[in-house]
Design a protein around this motif. Structure first.
Motif: not given
Length: 104
Positions: A1-20
């Motif tokens: 999160m040190l990238a200047p262009e990340a300031a004030g942005e929101r990011f998803l921290g999710t991976g691939e979808f998996v079924w149970m």
């Protein structure tokens, strides 16, 4: 999160979808005998729907039955250089920890 262009942005921290059932298969493959009791059979959606008529606690999951959620993490990859771990690795790591701490 040190990238200047990340300031004030929101990011998803999710991976691939998996079924149970895929989670169960990963545990069985990755943990061997420690996951021998993990169920791998799938309960059909219609059975869950019928059961929800008697068990109100199942009702909140009805809209998601059979639906594959899709999220894009392209922005986090592009701006942050973020790479999610493979889902199977994450599941096996969590399962290993639970076994190690004697919680499973």
């Amino acid at each position: 999160m040190l990238a200047p262009e990340a300031a004030g942005e929101r990011f998803l921290g999710t991976g691939e979808f998996v079924w149970m059932r895929e989670i169960a298969a990963a545990l069985r493959t990755g943990l061997g005998d420690a996951a021998a009791q993990v169920p791998t059979r799938q309960l059909p959606d219609f059975v869950v729907r019928v059961a929800s008529l008697a068990d109100r606690s199942l009702r909140p999951i009805m809209p998601g039955l059979g639906r594959r959620n899709r999220h894009s993490t392209d922005k986090a990859r592009r701006i942050l250089g973020w790479q999610p771990r493979p889902a199977a690795d994450t599941v096996i790591g969590c399962g290993s920890s639970l076994v190690e701490w004697e919680l499973a």
